[in-house]
Write an enzyme that holds these catalytic residues in place. Structure first.
Site, PDB file in Angstrom:
ATOM      1  N   HIS A 272       0.798  -1.208   0.053  1.00 19.04           N
ATOM      2  CA  HIS A 272      -0.033  -0.058   0.222  1.00 19.04           C
ATOM      3  C   HIS A 272       0.885   1.239  -0.299  1.00 19.04           C
ATOM      4  O   HIS A 272       1.536   1.443   1.042  1.00 19.04           O
ATOM      5  CB  HIS A 272      -0.710   0.066   1.220  1.00 19.04           C
ATOM      6  CG  HIS A 272      -1.741   1.195   1.585  1.00 19.04           C
ATOM      7  ND1 HIS A 272      -2.857   1.444   0.378  1.00 19.04           N
ATOM      8  CD2 HIS A 272      -1.750   2.438   2.136  1.00 19.04           C
ATOM      9  CE1 HIS A 272      -3.391   2.829   0.646  1.00 19.04           C
ATOM     10  NE2 HIS A 272      -2.600   3.000   1.907  1.00 19.04           N
TER      11      HIS A 272
ATOM     12  N   LYS B  32      -0.130  10.854   0.946  1.00 15.90           N
ATOM     13  CA  LYS B  32       0.893  10.343  -0.003  1.00 15.90           C
ATOM     14  C   LYS B  32       0.345  10.579  -1.423  1.00 15.90           C
ATOM     15  O   LYS B  32       1.052  11.089  -2.025  1.00 15.90           O
ATOM     16  CB  LYS B  32       0.767   8.837   0.179  1.00 15.90           C
ATOM     17  CG  LYS B  32       1.234   8.384   1.349  1.00 15.90           C
ATOM     18  CD  LYS B  32       1.449   6.751   1.557  1.00 15.90           C
ATOM     19  CE  LYS B  32      -0.048   6.165   1.481  1.00 15.90           C
ATOM     20  NZ  LYS B  32      -0.962   6.450   2.586  1.00 15.90           N
TER      21      LYS B  32
ATOM     22  N   ASP C   4      -1.850   3.962  -4.558  1.00 14.20           N
ATOM     23  CA  ASP C   4      -2.656   3.226  -3.810  1.00 14.20           C
ATOM     24  C   ASP C   4      -1.989   1.636  -3.650  1.00 14.20           C
ATOM     25  O   ASP C   4      -1.568   1.398  -2.660  1.00 14.20           O
ATOM     26  CB  ASP C   4      -4.193   3.093  -4.171  1.00 14.20           C
ATOM     27  CG  ASP C   4      -5.300   2.470  -2.944  1.00 14.20           C
ATOM     28  OD1 ASP C   4      -4.288   2.730  -2.011  1.00 14.20           O
ATOM     29  OD2 ASP C   4      -6.185   1.887  -3.295  1.00 14.20           O
TER      30      ASP C   4
ATOM     31  N   ARG D 271      18.791  14.294  11.929  1.00 23.89           N
ATOM     32  CA  ARG D 271      18.796  15.726  11.546  1.00 23.89           C
ATOM     33  C   ARG D 271      20.069  15.903  10.849  1.00 23.89           C
ATOM     34  O   ARG D 271      20.378  16.829  10.268  1.00 23.89           O
ATOM     35  CB  ARG D 271      18.713  16.663  12.778  1.00 23.89           C
ATOM     36  CG  ARG D 271      17.608  16.558  13.496  1.00 23.89           C
ATOM     37  CD  ARG D 271      17.667  17.331  14.681  1.00 23.89           C
ATOM     38  NE  ARG D 271      17.477  18.857  14.212  1.00 23.89           N
ATOM     39  CZ  ARG D 271      17.552  19.734  15.144  1.00 23.89           C
ATOM     40  NH1 ARG D 271      17.280  19.774  16.283  1.00 23.89           N
ATOM     41  NH2 ARG D 271      17.653  21.159  14.733  1.00 23.89           N
TER      42      ARG D 271
END
Length: 329
Positions: free
Chosen positions: A147, A168, A186, A253
């Site tokens: 998915h 998304k 999808d 980071r």
């Protein structure tokens, strides 16, 4: 041996075009078209037709080129028909003659009585072997469905995953608007080719280039943005996981610690991008794609930054800046 099976008839019915076309037709043994092909490889049966059957890979597709065909002619001219009959006692998937070679009537009659399909192609043996192995690598490749949304950004295949409703499809739509291409929305089918490449495409070709946008409905990307905005398949080179911003989670980071996800036994780079209002996800994904391309060329921004910091510390400038100033308290 692969667990997947196809019949000889399935192989003949494949819609292959261009450099993938096998140009095959059945010339005898049609009753054997329903035999199953369970091994994704080819065998040249030169030793077998000469009488040596130890380690005979009869479960493979048998390919007769000019050499094997010339030897068959020699056997028949000498009246040595028993070796040919013995060859057909093994239940082979099918036999293919390259170079448009026409086997003898005796060979075809034995094939008919043995219910073994005999095929013919106008390709030379080398080209046919390469094409058939390429076809087999796609057919027998391990595969699964995921998915997510699959897009191509700056030539990099990026699989977007995350919880339903995280954004998304909306992110992928903005990427298409910025000139990138949609592969599937999808439901994405991935398969492992050659043991080291993951190829992704839509699980259903009829609907793979449609996109569901909440509040808008179903849209057709090819119709709205043109055929240049879509792609049938692409190698998965990066996975990006979109997730709702978590204040308690520590996100990377610097980027010196590369993370990977296992897809069908192949490790693919993965990065997590937290989602919250105000973040421009398409720009971040574009930067991630360009950074991944730099990595493939041997340039790692995070590692260079880390090395520059270490060199700066070693010069003593950092100590002077730290210790040379008076305390402010």
């Amino acid at each position: 041996m692969s667990e997947k099976k196809i019949t000889v008839l399935d192989l003949l019915d494949l819609d292959l075009k261009g450099q993938d076309s096998l140009n095959m037709k059945c010339i005898a043994g049609r009753s054997g078209l329903y035999r199953e092909i369970t091994v994704s490889d080819i065998n040249r049966p030169g030793l077998a037709i000469s009488g040596f059957y130890e380690s005979f890979a009869y479960e493979r597709v048998q390919l007769f080129g000019r050499g094997e065909s010339a030897y068959l002619g020699k056997l028949e001219s000498e009246g040595n028909f028993e070796l040919i009959k013995k060859f057909f006692t093994y239940e082979m998937p099918c036999i293919v003659f390259s170079h448009s070679i026409e086997p003898s009537e005796f060979f075809l009659s034995v094939a008919e009585s043995s219910r073994c399909a005999v095929l013919q192609t106008d390709l030379i043996s080398t080209d046919f072997s390469q094409r058939l192995l390429r076809v087999f690598s796609n057919i027998f490749a391990p595969r699964k469905t995921l998915h997510g949304v699959f897009v191509e950004v700056y030539g990099v295949g990026i699989l977007l995953i995350g919880e339903s409703g995280v954004g998304k499809s909306e992110t992928a739509l903005e990427l298409v608007e910025r000139g990138h291409r949609l592969v599937a929305d999808d439901i994405v089918e991935i398969r492992c080719v050659n043991g080291n490449s993951i190829i992704g495409q839509g699980a259903n070709k009829l609907i793979s280039h449609h996109m569901e946008i909440r509040g808008l409905g179903i849209i057709n990307i090819a119709q709205l943005y043109g055929v240049g905005a879509i792609r049938e398949q692409k190698e998965v080179q990066m996975v990006i996981k979109l997730e709702a911003w978590n204040q308690t989670k520590v996100y990377d980071r610097i980027g010196t610690k590369g993370a990977f996800i296992d897809l069908l036994g192949v490790k693919i780079p993965i990065i997590e991008i937290p989602v919250k209002p105000g973040r421009n996800l398409p720009i971040i994904i574009e930067a991630a794609a360009m950074n991944e391309r730099l990595k493939t060329m041997g340039y790692y921004s995070a590692q260079e930054f880390n090395q520059n910091i270490l060199r700066w510390i070693e010069t003593g400038a950092a100590q002077r800046d730290y210790y040379g100033k008076e305390d402010s308290y």
